[in-house]
Motif scaffolding. Sequence first.
Motif, PDB file in Angstrom:
ATOM      1  N   PRO A  18       0.791  -1.227   0.000  1.00  0.00           N
ATOM      2  CA  PRO A  18       0.000   0.000   0.000  1.00  0.00           C
ATOM      3  C   PRO A  18       0.824   1.280   0.000  1.00  0.00           C
ATOM      4  N   SER A  19       2.023   1.277   0.591  1.00  0.00           N
ATOM      5  CA  SER A  19       2.807   2.506   0.669  1.00  0.00           C
ATOM      6  C   SER A  19       3.344   2.950  -0.691  1.00  0.00           C
ATOM      7  N   VAL A  20       3.407   2.070  -1.658  1.00  0.00           N
ATOM      8  CA  VAL A  20       3.927   2.419  -2.981  1.00  0.00           C
ATOM      9  C   VAL A  20       2.888   3.172  -3.800  1.00  0.00           C
ATOM     10  N   LEU A  21       1.622   2.816  -3.681  1.00  0.00           N
ATOM     11  CA  LEU A  21       0.588   3.409  -4.516  1.00  0.00           C
ATOM     12  C   LEU A  21       0.461   4.921  -4.344  1.00  0.00           C
ATOM     13  N   PRO A  22       0.423   5.440  -3.116  1.00  0.00           N
ATOM     14  CA  PRO A  22       0.369   6.906  -2.975  1.00  0.00           C
ATOM     15  C   PRO A  22       1.608   7.583  -3.568  1.00  0.00           C
ATOM     16  N   SER A  23       2.739   6.926  -3.469  1.00  0.00           N
ATOM     17  CA  SER A  23       3.965   7.496  -4.022  1.00  0.00           C
ATOM     18  C   SER A  23       3.907   7.561  -5.541  1.00  0.00           C
ATOM     19  N   LEU A  24       3.390   6.501  -6.165  1.00  0.00           N
ATOM     20  CA  LEU A  24       3.227   6.528  -7.623  1.00  0.00           C
ATOM     21  C   LEU A  24       2.232   7.610  -8.031  1.00  0.00           C
ATOM     22  N   ALA A  25       1.206   7.809  -7.243  1.00  0.00           N
ATOM     23  CA  ALA A  25       0.237   8.870  -7.524  1.00  0.00           C
ATOM     24  C   ALA A  25       0.907  10.238  -7.458  1.00  0.00           C
ATOM     25  N   LEU A  26       1.814  10.409  -6.515  1.00  0.00           N
ATOM     26  CA  LEU A  26       2.547  11.674  -6.408  1.00  0.00           C
ATOM     27  C   LEU A  26       3.446  11.891  -7.622  1.00  0.00           C
ATOM     28  N   LEU A  27       4.131  10.842  -8.064  1.00  0.00           N
ATOM     29  CA  LEU A  27       4.969  10.956  -9.261  1.00  0.00           C
ATOM     30  C   LEU A  27       4.099  11.287 -10.465  1.00  0.00           C
ATOM     31  N   HIS A  28       2.968  10.615 -10.594  1.00  0.00           N
ATOM     32  CA  HIS A  28       2.021  10.901 -11.674  1.00  0.00           C
ATOM     33  C   HIS A  28       1.633  12.382 -11.647  1.00  0.00           C
ATOM     34  N   GLY A  29       1.328  12.902 -10.459  1.00  0.00           N
ATOM     35  CA  GLY A  29       0.949  14.309 -10.310  1.00  0.00           C
ATOM     36  C   GLY A  29       2.060  15.253 -10.722  1.00  0.00           C
ATOM     37  N   GLU A  30       3.292  14.927 -10.336  1.00  0.00           N
ATOM     38  CA  GLU A  30       4.445  15.755 -10.730  1.00  0.00           C
ATOM     39  C   GLU A  30       4.602  15.787 -12.247  1.00  0.00           C
ATOM     40  N   LEU A  31       4.531  14.614 -12.867  1.00  0.00           N
ATOM     41  CA  LEU A  31       4.673  14.544 -14.322  1.00  0.00           C
ATOM     42  C   LEU A  31       3.546  15.295 -15.020  1.00  0.00           C
ATOM     43  N   ARG A  32       2.332  15.166 -14.503  1.00  0.00           N
ATOM     44  CA  ARG A  32       1.169  15.833 -15.089  1.00  0.00           C
ATOM     45  C   ARG A  32       1.307  17.346 -14.955  1.00  0.00           C
ATOM     46  N   MET A  33       1.660  17.805 -13.747  1.00  0.00           N
ATOM     47  CA  MET A  33       1.730  19.231 -13.474  1.00  0.00           C
ATOM     48  C   MET A  33       2.884  19.906 -14.231  1.00  0.00           C
ATOM     49  N   LEU A  34       4.055  19.291 -14.222  1.00  0.00           N
ATOM     50  CA  LEU A  34       5.239  19.920 -14.808  1.00  0.00           C
ATOM     51  C   LEU A  34       5.389  19.704 -16.308  1.00  0.00           C
ATOM     52  N   HIS A  35       4.875  18.558 -16.805  1.00  0.00           N
ATOM     53  CA  HIS A  35       5.139  18.202 -18.198  1.00  0.00           C
ATOM     54  C   HIS A  35       3.901  17.849 -19.008  1.00  0.00           C
ATOM     55  N   GLY A  36       2.729  17.865 -18.373  1.00  0.00           N
ATOM     56  CA  GLY A  36       1.498  17.535 -19.084  1.00  0.00           C
ATOM     57  C   GLY A  36       1.417  16.080 -19.501  1.00  0.00           C
ATOM     58  N   LEU A  37       2.122  15.204 -18.767  1.00  0.00           N
ATOM     59  CA  LEU A  37       2.139  13.774 -19.095  1.00  0.00           C
ATOM     60  C   LEU A  37       1.606  12.964 -17.939  1.00  0.00           C
ATOM     61  N   SER A  38       0.802  11.959 -18.251  1.00  0.00           N
ATOM     62  CA  SER A  38       0.442  10.991 -17.218  1.00  0.00           C
ATOM     63  C   SER A  38       1.632  10.053 -17.027  1.00  0.00           C
ATOM     64  N   LEU A  39       1.605   9.307 -15.961  1.00  0.00           N
ATOM     65  CA  LEU A  39       2.654   8.315 -15.739  1.00  0.00           C
ATOM     66  C   LEU A  39       2.682   7.324 -16.897  1.00  0.00           C
ATOM     67  N   GLU A 111      12.897  16.232 -20.334  1.00  0.00           N
ATOM     68  CA  GLU A 111      12.486  17.017 -19.168  1.00  0.00           C
ATOM     69  C   GLU A 111      11.796  16.139 -18.129  1.00  0.00           C
ATOM     70  N   ALA A 112      10.878  15.289 -18.580  1.00  0.00           N
ATOM     71  CA  ALA A 112      10.147  14.411 -17.663  1.00  0.00           C
ATOM     72  C   ALA A 112      11.089  13.404 -17.018  1.00  0.00           C
ATOM     73  N   GLU A 113      12.075  12.932 -17.771  1.00  0.00           N
ATOM     74  CA  GLU A 113      13.054  11.993 -17.221  1.00  0.00           C
ATOM     75  C   GLU A 113      13.839  12.650 -16.084  1.00  0.00           C
ATOM     76  N   GLY A 114      14.200  13.912 -16.270  1.00  0.00           N
ATOM     77  CA  GLY A 114      14.886  14.644 -15.204  1.00  0.00           C
ATOM     78  C   GLY A 114      14.030  14.749 -13.953  1.00  0.00           C
ATOM     79  N   THR A 115      12.763  15.052 -14.135  1.00  0.00           N
ATOM     80  CA  THR A 115      11.837  15.130 -13.003  1.00  0.00           C
ATOM     81  C   THR A 115      11.706  13.781 -12.313  1.00  0.00           C
ATOM     82  N   ALA A 116      11.534  12.720 -13.091  1.00  0.00           N
ATOM     83  CA  ALA A 116      11.370  11.383 -12.508  1.00  0.00           C
ATOM     84  C   ALA A 116      12.624  10.955 -11.753  1.00  0.00           C
ATOM     85  N   ARG A 117      13.802  11.213 -12.328  1.00  0.00           N
ATOM     86  CA  ARG A 117      15.049  10.849 -11.640  1.00  0.00           C
ATOM     87  C   ARG A 117      15.196  11.608 -10.328  1.00  0.00           C
ATOM     88  N   THR A 118      14.924  12.893 -10.347  1.00  0.00           N
ATOM     89  CA  THR A 118      15.004  13.700  -9.126  1.00  0.00           C
ATOM     90  C   THR A 118      14.006  13.196  -8.098  1.00  0.00           C
TER      91      THR A 118
END
Length: 130
Positions: A18-39, A111-118
């Motif tokens: 269960p602890s992984v799912l909220p984290s993936l949702a946060l990454l999805h949100g970052e990608l969506r907000m910064l790059h307009g991409l879903s996970l 750009e999205a790869e940089g965000t995901a790596r960070t």
Amino acid sequence: MQTVMSTLDPSGTTRLSPSVLPSLALLHGELRMLHGLSLHEYLVLGVVGAAEGRAVPVAELTASLKESGTRMTFVLKGLQAAGLIERDRRAGDRRTVEVTLTRVGRARLAEAEGTARTWLRGHADLQPAG
């Protein structure tokens, strides 16, 4: 470092802890907000980008991401409409549709790869041990 665990529920389905799912949702949100991409879109662009300029058949994409053809077609239409990919029929075999990144798609992926790596560095406890 904590490892990501999966469990097999009684129905035979593998589930992430269960602890992984909220984290993936946060990454999805970052990608969506910064790059307009879903996970999911990010993953598709990543597979195409890893081909280093080679056109990737849609069947290869669906196999790589364990996705249905219908869902993949939906995602690819959106990426094409955004100008991130091109879809073309293969010369000599019109049944095969191939995907390549556009210049804009390559830049967006970088750009999205940089965000995901960070993001992953900041959440190192979610990375598998290895």
